[in-house]
Design an enzyme around this catalytic site. Structure first.
Site, PDB file in Angstrom:
ATOM      1  N   SER A   1      17.479   7.725  21.970  1.00  0.00           N
ATOM      2  CA  SER A   1      16.818   7.613  20.676  1.00  0.00           C
ATOM      3  C   SER A   1      17.844   7.764  19.548  1.00  0.00           C
ATOM      4  CB  SER A   1      15.756   8.691  20.572  1.00  0.00           C
ATOM      5  OG  SER A   1      15.145   8.587  19.319  1.00  0.00           O
ATOM      6  N   GLY A   2      17.840   6.821  18.637  1.00  0.00           N
ATOM      7  CA  GLY A   2      18.757   6.885  17.498  1.00  0.00           C
ATOM      8  C   GLY A   2      20.089   6.228  17.766  1.00  0.00           C
TER       9      GLY A   2
ATOM     10  N   THR B   1      16.935  -0.614  18.135  1.00  0.00           N
ATOM     11  CA  THR B   1      16.072  -1.465  17.314  1.00  0.00           C
ATOM     12  C   THR B   1      16.913  -2.274  16.333  1.00  0.00           C
ATOM     13  OG1 THR B   1      14.385   0.201  17.554  1.00  0.00           O
ATOM     14  CG2 THR B   1      14.033  -1.428  15.845  1.00  0.00           C
TER      15      THR B   1
ATOM     16  N   ASN C   1      15.719  10.517  15.091  1.00  0.00           N
ATOM     17  CA  ASN C   1      15.827   9.229  14.404  1.00  0.00           C
ATOM     18  C   ASN C   1      14.708   9.137  13.373  1.00  0.00           C
ATOM     19  OD1 ASN C   1      16.024   6.586  13.645  1.00  0.00           O
ATOM     20  ND2 ASN C   1      15.855   5.721  15.723  1.00  0.00           N
TER      21      ASN C   1
ATOM     22  N   SER D   1      12.211   6.140  14.564  1.00  0.00           N
ATOM     23  CA  SER D   1      12.264   6.062  16.024  1.00  0.00           C
ATOM     24  C   SER D   1      11.119   5.199  16.551  1.00  0.00           C
ATOM     25  CB  SER D   1      12.173   7.476  16.575  1.00  0.00           C
ATOM     26  OG  SER D   1      12.300   7.427  17.970  1.00  0.00           O
ATOM     27  N   SER D   2      11.462   4.277  17.436  1.00  0.00           N
ATOM     28  CA  SER D   2      10.415   3.442  18.036  1.00  0.00           C
ATOM     29  C   SER D   2       9.714   4.296  19.081  1.00  0.00           C
ATOM     30  CB  SER D   2      11.018   2.222  18.733  1.00  0.00           C
ATOM     31  OG  SER D   2      12.086   1.727  17.992  1.00  0.00           O
TER      32      SER D   2
ATOM     33  N   GLY E   1      15.763   4.655  25.889  1.00  0.00           N
ATOM     34  CA  GLY E   1      16.787   4.919  26.890  1.00  0.00           C
ATOM     35  C   GLY E   1      16.460   6.185  27.643  1.00  0.00           C
TER      36      GLY E   1
ATOM     37  N   GLU F   1      16.039   9.772  28.755  1.00  0.00           N
ATOM     38  CA  GLU F   1      15.781  10.953  27.944  1.00  0.00           C
ATOM     39  C   GLU F   1      15.945  12.199  28.784  1.00  0.00           C
ATOM     40  OE1 GLU F   1      12.045  10.573  25.900  1.00  0.00           O
ATOM     41  OE2 GLU F   1      12.859   9.105  24.492  1.00  0.00           O
TER      42      GLU F   1
HETATM   43  N1  LIG Z   1      24.622  -1.385  13.491  1.00  0.00           N
HETATM   44  C1  LIG Z   1      24.211  -0.445  12.661  1.00  0.00           C
HETATM   45  N2  LIG Z   1      24.718  -0.382  11.433  1.00  0.00           N
HETATM   46  C2  LIG Z   1      24.312   0.573  10.590  1.00  0.00           C
HETATM   47  N3  LIG Z   1      23.413   1.528  10.879  1.00  0.00           N
HETATM   48  C3  LIG Z   1      22.858   1.498  12.090  1.00  0.00           C
HETATM   49  C4  LIG Z   1      23.231   0.528  13.039  1.00  0.00           C
HETATM   50  N4  LIG Z   1      22.533   0.783  14.138  1.00  0.00           N
HETATM   51  C5  LIG Z   1      21.758   1.844  13.879  1.00  0.00           C
HETATM   52  N5  LIG Z   1      21.942   2.287  12.652  1.00  0.00           N
HETATM   53  C6  LIG Z   1      21.308   3.455  12.005  1.00  0.00           C
HETATM   54  O1  LIG Z   1      20.781   4.287  12.986  1.00  0.00           O
HETATM   55  C7  LIG Z   1      19.387   4.482  12.812  1.00  0.00           C
HETATM   56  C8  LIG Z   1      18.700   4.515  14.156  1.00  0.00           C
HETATM   57  O2  LIG Z   1      18.768   3.255  14.742  1.00  0.00           O
HETATM   58  P1  LIG Z   1      17.591   2.625  15.610  1.00  0.00           P
HETATM   59  O3  LIG Z   1      16.286   2.855  14.961  1.00  0.00           O
HETATM   60  O4  LIG Z   1      17.975   1.253  15.938  1.00  0.00           O
HETATM   61  O5  LIG Z   1      17.694   3.545  16.860  1.00  0.00           O
HETATM   62  P2  LIG Z   1      16.937   3.317  18.243  1.00  0.00           P
HETATM   63  O6  LIG Z   1      17.985   3.276  19.272  1.00  0.00           O
HETATM   64  O7  LIG Z   1      16.026   2.167  18.132  1.00  0.00           O
HETATM   65  O8  LIG Z   1      16.179   4.685  18.347  1.00  0.00           O
HETATM   66  P3  LIG Z   1      14.726   4.932  18.995  1.00  0.00           P
HETATM   67  O9  LIG Z   1      14.934   4.935  20.419  1.00  0.00           O
HETATM   68  O10 LIG Z   1      14.396   6.258  18.446  1.00  0.00           O
HETATM   69  O11 LIG Z   1      13.878   3.857  18.487  1.00  0.00           O
HETATM   70  C9  LIG Z   1      18.938   3.320  11.970  1.00  0.00           C
HETATM   71  O12 LIG Z   1      17.820   3.654  11.209  1.00  0.00           O
HETATM   72  C10 LIG Z   1      20.152   3.051  11.124  1.00  0.00           C
HETATM   73  O13 LIG Z   1      20.135   3.924  10.022  1.00  0.00           O
HETATM   74 MG   LIG Z   2      14.088   1.938  18.093  1.00  0.00          MG
END
Ligand SMILES: Nc1ncnc2c1ncn2[C@@H]1O[C@H](COP(=O)(O)OP(=O)(O)OP(=O)(O)O)[C@@H](O)[C@H]1O
Ligand SMILES: [Mg+2]
Length: 1078
Positions: free
Chosen positions: A110-111, A115, A160, A163-164, A390, A392
């Site tokens: 997560s984070g 996404t 996050n 977070s999705s 991913g 956890e």
């Molecule tokens: N390539 C990137 N460039 C800039 N910031 C990023 C990038 N990837 C992620 N982030 C930052 O990290 C934060 C978390 O990313 P994201 O929501 O994609 O995480 P996730 O892996 O989908 O987490 P979850 O599993 O909780 O959904 C985003 O809101 C953004 O602020």
């Molecule tokens: Mg996500």
């Protein structure tokens, strides 16, 4: 303009290594070091073969611009530095050009940025695929599905802010040209427990906050909501506001996105009504009430909220109220109704809220799918994007983590399977001998979980369906029996007692050794969550709702379709959907993006090595590299390989004429690379060890430097020569221009000089001509004048005979005569008196008579003077002669003179003849007496005076006593040498005698007299007539007088007025007598 193709490679300007298959030595530390090094240099992407590892930068980097999209477009995967765009491009192109369905598997905790990565992939594909109004609309709908799903499916967690809370798989469908046609979204396991309860520091799903912050007052009223978050029990308050997130603005974005995706207004409204109903459900509270039969019953505390919910959803209030109080169990033909106690009522309420929300979410996904589904029946190419939670590993891991980790096990398995498969396929394709690769296959763990007979999920289902009391503990017991011998299952109380003494394993837990590490699961809640029970009364109440959407969400509530079979458990549902997903993925060409979270603080620039190490481990990255490197670490198509290294061998440099493969063979032979280090495939060269590649790279770098020097040398030579040539050319041009200029200047100077000279000469000539002409003219004029005069003269001479030519002169002379005559006649009458002192004289009548007039005046004066003199007698003449003499002697010399002019000279003042007193004196003198007068003789001793009779005769000068008349001194005039006197108005005078004469024995005489002028004049005249010598008369204010032997100076000074107007004489000393003249 065609873009210049620059052949670059991933190997250029690498920070660390761009592809971790090149890591040497390969171990966990080097992998982490490499990631850190690259992260510190803003290189967040790194490859493992074709897998992209992405480290979340937690800040926006300038690497997603349209220019970057262009950079990566249509470039080979290894040509540029690692980037998510390179993977997207590769996937899209092999889909479009090679007709291979693709899937992009994004994993990470997560984070970690899954996404974001999925959105980047979608936006890249949207940017590079076809364009056109229709296509653009499809793209727009696909992209806009994200905000809608994120609003309902994402929430702020401690890990996050966005977070999705569901897994998402989206198939994007393309036509044969690669233009997008539509898509299908699948969702997995929404974390619905969040609807009713959120851990500390986390929020409920975004949509609740967005609705309350962003909805208009009107909408809120309609939904019977209040803006205040604190009014709602389901909303956690400690983090209602998220930094940097504007819920109100996001609400507008979501509504807008819904519109673009194709939601009708009434649909969007219905959705919000369901959301409102869920929120309000949380506010329904129960209180206990004892019933007669001794059973506890619950009652709704405040029915107002219930009433509003019913109004909102169109449910009969009594039906809903009953559903919260009773539970009806139907078995066969029997219906048994039991009352719910307060705890059960709350459980029912929360279950309803969770179900309502999760079903709404599924409905949304379906509704979106309906909108974005491809409109044609043509064959489609598919690109799937999987954004799923991913691995956890928390402190407290529950049923959700178990499910999620199971999913990840499956993904890892498919990853290994597909990677190996791909690797193997490539070897076969390239005709390279396949060597067996040792790797860990996690199939055994998958089996532990999903096995249909004794897998953990199967056990759980069995336990849930079992009649009798079923608890989490009974479930654990069952596991302890069935799975005890499994290598990857660990439990304190397992049958084989392997872990009896393991204190890290609490009694209520079991531990699974996942491929990514050991995870300890709390067994509590497993049964309940798996059951996911919603009382039938509630679903029936929902089905009875007037609200069409809610009704459609609870089809099982329809009494007509009553199904006594239990609904499938959550576990089995998930297992089924994972199985479908795996099946789906297996048919596609996989592309992996593995996201890594560098720190727990959501902060930029921080790389927590421990945290990353953990992720590297459970993502199995090292494993991944090993698999990839098992046979040959590096492979490259012949053409780019030859292109890159051709400078290392004379035969291939600069151009190789034959096929690329032959070129590479020559090259490798020439470089003496051991044959076991490489293998020739059909289209690629395979290099066993990264060492060899680095050696090649080093050689290339060295050679490039040499070449650069060579190029530099030639370039410098060329540049200098061209510069020289240019300078020479310029010099010639400049010289030519300068010469031209100088000549021009010179010419202009000469020209102007010539002009000046010319003008001077012309001027000079003109002046000469002018002079000549003037002269000529004057000559002509002179000639004319002369001729005229001459003619005149001639004519006058000729005509004089005929005219009285002399008349003018005569008239003039006559007139003159007349005037003169008249003048004289008039003068006769105007003559002034005959007195010589009369100054009158008439004025002159004519100018021209001026001199005559003056002359006439002079003559007249002389004449009248003569007339006047003629009247004088001899006596008078003598007197005037004497006076004249006096004037000549003293005028303007002696101040006394003017007063003497008016006095007549009488000569003998003393009448000696008549005075008897002087009879004797008279008798002594025979000659004529000229002067007889009393004078004062100055005493030389004291300056006092004594009176004496002064007598002058023709020959002598006599001094006699005044009283007796006795002669005291007699001096013959010849002995008198000089008379001295002052120039002043006094009567003193000295008579100097000739030295040695008789009379001079007593010295010179000093007298004073009132008639000095007369006496001196007469003395002078007499001396002159008798001796024929001029007597010397000295006029001086200081003169010497001889007294016997001494000379005494007589000095005249301007005396004071003390003594009146009489001059006084004083003896100052032996030698000075001072006379003070007033
Ligand atoms: N390539 C990137 N460039 C800039 N910031 C990023 C990038 N990837 C992620 N982030 C930052 O990290 C934060 C978390 O990313 P994201 O929501 O994609 O995480 P996730 O892996 O989908 O987490 P979850 O599993 O909780 O959904 C985003 O809101 C953004 O602020
Ligand atoms: Mg996500």
């Amino acid at each position: 303009m065609a873009k210049m193709e620059v052949k670059t490679s991933l190997l250029d300007n690498m920070i660390g290594v761009g592809d971790m298959v090149l890591l040497e030595p390969l171990n966990e530390d080097t992998v982490i070091d490499n990631l850190k090094k690259r992260f510190d240099h803003n290189e967040i992407y790194t490859y493992i073969g074709s897998v992209v590892i992405s480290v979340n930068p937690y800040r926006s980097l300038p690497i997603y611009s349209p220019e970057k999209v262009e950079d990566y477009r249509n470039r080979n995967f290894y040509e540029l530095s690692p980037h998510i765009f390179a993977l997207s491009d590769e996937a899209y192109r092999s889909l479009r050009d090679q007709d291979k369905d693709q899937c992009i598997l994004i994993t990470g905790e997560s984070g970690a940025g899954k996404t974001e990565a999925s959105k980047l992939v979608m936006s890249y594909v949207a940017a590079v695929c076809g364009k056109g109004a229709e296509v653009n609309q499809v793209k727009e709908q696909l992209l806009q599905s994200n905000p809608v799903l994120e609003a309902f499916g994402n929430a702020k967690t401690v890990r996050n802010d966005n977070s999705s809370r569901f897994g998402k798989y989206m198939d994007i469908e393309f036509d044969f040209k690669g233009d997008p046609l539509g898509g299908v979204i699948s969702n997995y396991l929404l974390e619905k427990s969040r609807v009713v309860k959120q851990p500390r520091g986390e929020r409920n799903f975004h949509v609740f906050y967005q609705l309350l912050s962003g909805a208009s007052e009107e909408l809120l009223n309609k939904l019977k909501l209040e803006r205040d978050f604190s009014r709602y029990n389901y909303l956690s308050l400690d983090s209602a506001k998220v930094n940097g997130v504007d819920d109100a603005a996001n609400f507008r974005t979501v509504r807008n996105a819904m519109q673009i995706v194709g939601f009708m207004d009434h649909e969007a409204e219905s959705v919000l009504e369901v959301v409102a109903a869920v929120l309000k459900l949380g506010n329904i509270e129960f209180k206990p009430e004892s019933r007669v039969n001794g059973l506890d019953e619950s009652k709704i505390k405040d029915k107002n909220e219930l009433k509003e919910i019913c109004e909102l959803t169109g449910i009969d209030q009594s039906v809903l109220e009953r559903a919260f109080s009773f539970r009806t169990v139907e078995a066969k033909q029997e219906k048994v109704s039991t009352t719910l106690n307060v705890a059960q009522a709350y459980y029912a309420r929360d279950a309803l809220a969770k179900n309502l929300y999760s079903r709404l979410f599924s409905w949304l996904v379906n509704r979106i799918n309906e909108s974005i589904k491809a409109q044609t029946k043509v064959r489609k190419k598919v690109m799937g994007v999987l954004d799923i939670y991913g691995f956890e590993i928390f402190e407290d891991n529950s049923f959700e983590q178990f499910i999620i980790n199971y999913c990840n096990e499956k993904l890892q398995q498919i990853f290994i399977e597909l990677t190996l498969k791909e690797e193997q396929e490539e070897y076969i394709r390239e005709d390279i001998e396949w060597t067996h690769i040792e790797y860990f296959n996690n199939a055994i763990i998958c089996d532990l979980i999903e096995n249909n007979t004794n897998g953990i999920l199967a056990m759980l289902d069995e336990e849930c369906l079992r009649p009798g009391t079923v608890t989490d503990e009974t479930f654990l017991e069952k596991l302890n029996q069935v799975c005890a011998t499994h290598q990857h299952f660990e439990s304190r109380m397992s049958k084989c007692s392997r872990f009896l003494n393991d204190t890290s394993l609490p009694h209520s837990c079991f531990r699974i050794q996942h491929y990514a590490g050991k995870v300890l699961y709390q067994v509590e809640g497993f049964v309940d969550k798996n059951n996911d029970l919603l009382y039938r009364d509630l679903s029936q109440a929902m089905w009875k709702a007037g609200h069409a959407l809610i009704k459609s969400l609870f089809p099982e509530g329809n009494p007509a379709k009553i199904n006594l079979k239990r609904p499938p458990t959550a576990g089995s549902q998930f297992k089924a959907s994972v199985a479908t997903l795996m099946k789906n993925l297996q048919t596609k060409n996989p592309n992996y993006i593995r996201c890594i979270k560098p720190n727990d603080k959501k902060a930029a620039h921080i790389f927590n090595e421990g945290l990353v190490c953990h992720q590297v481990r459970y993502l199995g990255l090292l494993e991944n590299v090993r698999v990839r490197r098992a046979g040959y670490a590096f492979r490259q198509a012949y053409e780019p390989c030859l292109e890159r290294y051709k400078m290392l061998c004379k035969q291939t440099w600069p151009h190789w004429k034959g096929p690329a493969r032959a070129g590479v063979e020559v090259l490798f032979n020439e470089l003496e690379i051991p044959v076991e280090e490489y293998s020739f495939g059909r289209s690629k060269i395979f290099i066993r060890n990264p060492r060899t590649l680095f050696k090649l790279e080093d050689l290339r770098k060295q050679r490039l430097e040499d070449l650069a020097t060579l190029i530099q040398k030639i370039y410098r030579g060329w540049k200098c020569r061209t510069h020289f040539l240019l300078m020479r050319k310029s010099q010639i041009v400049i010289a030519a221009w300068f010469r031209r200029y100088a000549q021009q200047k010179r010419y202009q100077q000469i020209k102007s000089s010539a002009l000046v000279i010319q003008s001077y000469i012309r001027g000079w000539k003109a002046r000469k001509i002018l002079r000549e002409l003037k002269h000529q003219k004057r000559c002509e004029e002179a000639v004319t004048t002369i001729a005229a005069y001459w003619h005149g003269t001639q004519v006058r001479r000729e005509y004089r005979k005929f005219f009285r030519a002399n008349a003018g002169k005569k008239i003039y002379e006559f007139t003159l005569q007349r005037i003169v005559q008249k003048y004289f006649l008039e003068m006769k009458n105007k003559v002034p008196s005959l007195s010589p002192i009369d100054k009158n004289w008439p004025s002159r009548p004519y100018m021209f008579l001026d001199s005559t007039h003056k002359e006439l005046k002079r003559i007249f004066h002389l004449w009248r003077c003569k007339k006047y003199r003629d009247q004088f007698t001899d006596q008078q003449k003598l007197i005037y002669e004497e006076k004249l003499e006096a004037s000549e002697l003293f005028k303007d010399k002696k101040a006394l003179y003017p007063s003497s002019v008016g006095q007549p000279f009488q000569g003998p003042y003393l009448e000696i003849n008549k005075n008897p007193k002087y009879k004797k004196l008279k008798d002594a003198i025979e000659e004529k007496i000229i002067i007889a007068e009393i004078v004062n003789k100055i005493n030389r001793a004291n300056g006092k005076s004594t009176s004496r009779i002064f007598l002058l005769t023709n020959n002598n000068l006599l001094l006699a006593d005044q009283k007796s008349g006795q002669i005291k001194s007699e001096v013959p005039l010849v002995d008198v040498t000089k008379v001295s006197m002052s120039s002043q108005n006094d009567g003193f005078f000295a008579i100097h005698l000739k030295e040695g004469c008789e009379a001079a024995s007593k010295g010179d005489f000093l007298f004073s007299s009132d008639h000095l002028i007369e006496m001196a004049t007469k003395l002078y005249r007499t001396t002159l007539s008798q001796t024929k010598q001029k007597l010397n008369i000295e006029i001086s204010d200081e003169f010497l007088v001889q007294f016997r032997q001494d000379k005494v100076c007589v000095k005249f000074i301007q005396g004071n007025q003390k003594n009146g107007s009489v001059p006084t004489c004083k003896r100052k000393n032996n030698r000075l007598l001072e006379v003070a003249v007033p």
